[in-house]
Design an enzyme around this catalytic site. Structure first.
Site, PDB file in Angstrom:
ATOM      1  N   CYS A   7       0.853  -1.203   0.000  1.00 54.25           N
ATOM      2  CA  CYS A   7       0.000   0.000   0.000  1.00 54.25           C
ATOM      3  C   CYS A   7       0.881   1.243   0.000  1.00 54.25           C
ATOM      4  O   CYS A   7       0.608   2.214  -0.710  1.00 54.25           O
ATOM      5  CB  CYS A   7      -0.922   0.017   1.218  1.00 54.25           C
ATOM      6  SG  CYS A   7      -2.392  -1.033   1.070  1.00 54.25           S
ATOM      7  N   HIS A  46      -6.169  -2.319  -1.154  1.00 54.01           N
ATOM      8  CA  HIS A  46      -5.605  -3.430  -0.394  1.00 54.01           C
ATOM      9  C   HIS A  46      -6.500  -4.664  -0.468  1.00 54.01           C
ATOM     10  O   HIS A  46      -7.650  -4.653  -0.046  1.00 54.01           O
ATOM     11  CB  HIS A  46      -5.416  -3.035   1.080  1.00 54.01           C
ATOM     12  CG  HIS A  46      -4.776  -4.124   1.889  1.00 54.01           C
ATOM     13  ND1 HIS A  46      -3.422  -4.320   1.917  1.00 54.01           N
ATOM     14  CD2 HIS A  46      -5.313  -5.108   2.653  1.00 54.01           C
ATOM     15  CE1 HIS A  46      -3.146  -5.367   2.674  1.00 54.01           C
ATOM     16  NE2 HIS A  46      -4.279  -5.860   3.144  1.00 54.01           N
ATOM     17  N   ASN A  85       1.677 -16.084  -5.166  1.00 56.66           N
ATOM     18  CA  ASN A  85       1.788 -16.948  -4.001  1.00 56.66           C
ATOM     19  C   ASN A  85       0.695 -16.561  -3.007  1.00 56.66           C
ATOM     20  O   ASN A  85       0.517 -15.380  -2.711  1.00 56.66           O
ATOM     21  CB  ASN A  85       3.172 -16.790  -3.365  1.00 56.66           C
ATOM     22  CG  ASN A  85       4.284 -17.209  -4.317  1.00 56.66           C
ATOM     23  OD1 ASN A  85       4.148 -18.192  -5.042  1.00 56.66           O
ATOM     24  ND2 ASN A  85       5.376 -16.456  -4.337  1.00 56.66           N
ATOM     25  N   GLY A  91       4.571 -19.538  -0.017  1.00 56.15           N
ATOM     26  CA  GLY A  91       5.690 -18.616  -0.196  1.00 56.15           C
ATOM     27  C   GLY A  91       5.324 -17.149  -0.198  1.00 56.15           C
ATOM     28  O   GLY A  91       6.159 -16.308  -0.513  1.00 56.15           O
ATOM     29  N   HIS A  96      -0.320  -8.377   0.517  1.00 56.95           N
ATOM     30  CA  HIS A  96      -1.107  -7.489  -0.361  1.00 56.95           C
ATOM     31  C   HIS A  96      -1.035  -8.169  -1.725  1.00 56.95           C
ATOM     32  O   HIS A  96       0.062  -8.396  -2.241  1.00 56.95           O
ATOM     33  CB  HIS A  96      -0.478  -6.087  -0.371  1.00 56.95           C
ATOM     34  CG  HIS A  96      -1.156  -5.083  -1.267  1.00 56.95           C
ATOM     35  ND1 HIS A  96      -1.560  -3.826  -0.822  1.00 56.95           N
ATOM     36  CD2 HIS A  96      -1.468  -5.123  -2.574  1.00 56.95           C
ATOM     37  CE1 HIS A  96      -2.087  -3.167  -1.827  1.00 56.95           C
ATOM     38  NE2 HIS A  96      -2.052  -3.918  -2.906  1.00 56.95           N
ATOM     39  N   HIS A  98      -0.475  -9.609  -5.159  1.00 59.15           N
ATOM     40  CA  HIS A  98       0.444  -9.184  -6.217  1.00 59.15           C
ATOM     41  C   HIS A  98       0.660 -10.326  -7.191  1.00 59.15           C
ATOM     42  O   HIS A  98       0.638 -11.503  -6.809  1.00 59.15           O
ATOM     43  CB  HIS A  98       1.789  -8.706  -5.648  1.00 59.15           C
ATOM     44  CG  HIS A  98       2.424  -9.641  -4.669  1.00 59.15           C
ATOM     45  ND1 HIS A  98       1.994  -9.758  -3.364  1.00 59.15           N
ATOM     46  CD2 HIS A  98       3.441 -10.524  -4.813  1.00 59.15           C
ATOM     47  CE1 HIS A  98       2.732 -10.660  -2.740  1.00 59.15           C
ATOM     48  NE2 HIS A  98       3.612 -11.151  -3.600  1.00 59.15           N
ATOM     49  N   HIS A 100       3.436 -11.728  -9.714  1.00 61.19           N
ATOM     50  CA  HIS A 100       4.803 -11.711 -10.225  1.00 61.19           C
ATOM     51  C   HIS A 100       4.738 -11.951 -11.731  1.00 61.19           C
ATOM     52  O   HIS A 100       4.056 -12.879 -12.179  1.00 61.19           O
ATOM     53  CB  HIS A 100       5.625 -12.857  -9.630  1.00 61.19           C
ATOM     54  CG  HIS A 100       5.832 -12.811  -8.156  1.00 61.19           C
ATOM     55  ND1 HIS A 100       6.999 -12.351  -7.584  1.00 61.19           N
ATOM     56  CD2 HIS A 100       5.044 -13.200  -7.127  1.00 61.19           C
ATOM     57  CE1 HIS A 100       6.917 -12.465  -6.263  1.00 61.19           C
ATOM     58  NE2 HIS A 100       5.740 -12.980  -5.957  1.00 61.19           N
TER      59      HIS A 100
END
Ligand code: 5GP
Ligand code: ZN
Length: 112
Positions: A7, A46, A85, A91, A96, A98, A100
Site C-alpha cells: 500500500c 488493499h 503466491n 511462499g 497485499h 500481487h 509476479h
C-alpha cells in the site's frame, strides 16, 4: 491499509521502480529479481491475497491481467510466467495481492 508495504509503495510513500501505473493498478520492479524480467503488478486497493478475491473486488484482477498482457507485448516478452503466491506455505511474504511477472530465462515445472 496503513502498515502494508505494498500500500505504501502504491501510494509513493516508499520508493520503487515504476513499470506502469493507472488508477487501479501499480506495476514495479521486484527488489530481488528471480529472472532477467521480474516485476510485480498490484491493485492499488488493499486485497490481502488471492484467497480474498470476491465478486465485489475481482474487476481489478481482470484489469491487472489486461495490463500484464499489454506490458508483455510492449516489452516483447517471448514467454512469461505469472505467479501469485497465496499464504505462507505457498511462499507469500507480503500480504497485499500481487502478481509476479517473470521472463527472460527458461522456466522449470513444477515449481519448487
Ligand atoms: P511474495 O514472497 O509475497 O510472493 O512476493 C513478495 C515480493 O516482493 C518478493 O519477490 C520480494 O522480493 C518483493 N519485495 C519485498 N519488499 C520489496 C520492496 O520493498 N520493494 C520491491 N520493489 N519489492 C519488494
Ligand atoms: Zn496493502
Amino acid at each position: 491499509m496503513s502498515d502494508c508495504l505494498f500500500c505504501k509503495i502504491a501510494a509513493g510513500e516508499i520508493p520503487s521502480t515504476c513499470v506502469y501505473e493507472d488508477e487501479l493498478v501499480y506495476a514495479f520492479k521486484d527488489i530481488d529479481p528471480q529472472a532477467p524480467v521480474h516485476f510485480l503488478v498490484i491493485p492499488k486497493a488493499h486485497i490481502p491475497s488471492a484467497a480474498a478475491i470476491t465478486p465485489e473486488n475481482s474487476a481489478v484482477v481482470a484489469h491487472a491481467f489486461e495490463v500484464i498482457a499489454r506490458l508483455a507485448k510492449e516489452q516483447g516478452l517471448e514467454g512469461f510466467r505469472v505467479v501469485s503466491n497465496c499464504g505462507e506455505q505457498a511462499g507469500q511474504s507480503v500480504f497485499h495481492l500481487h502478481f509476479h511477472v517473470l521472463s527472460g530465462r527458461d522456466m522449470t515445472w513444477p515449481p519448487g
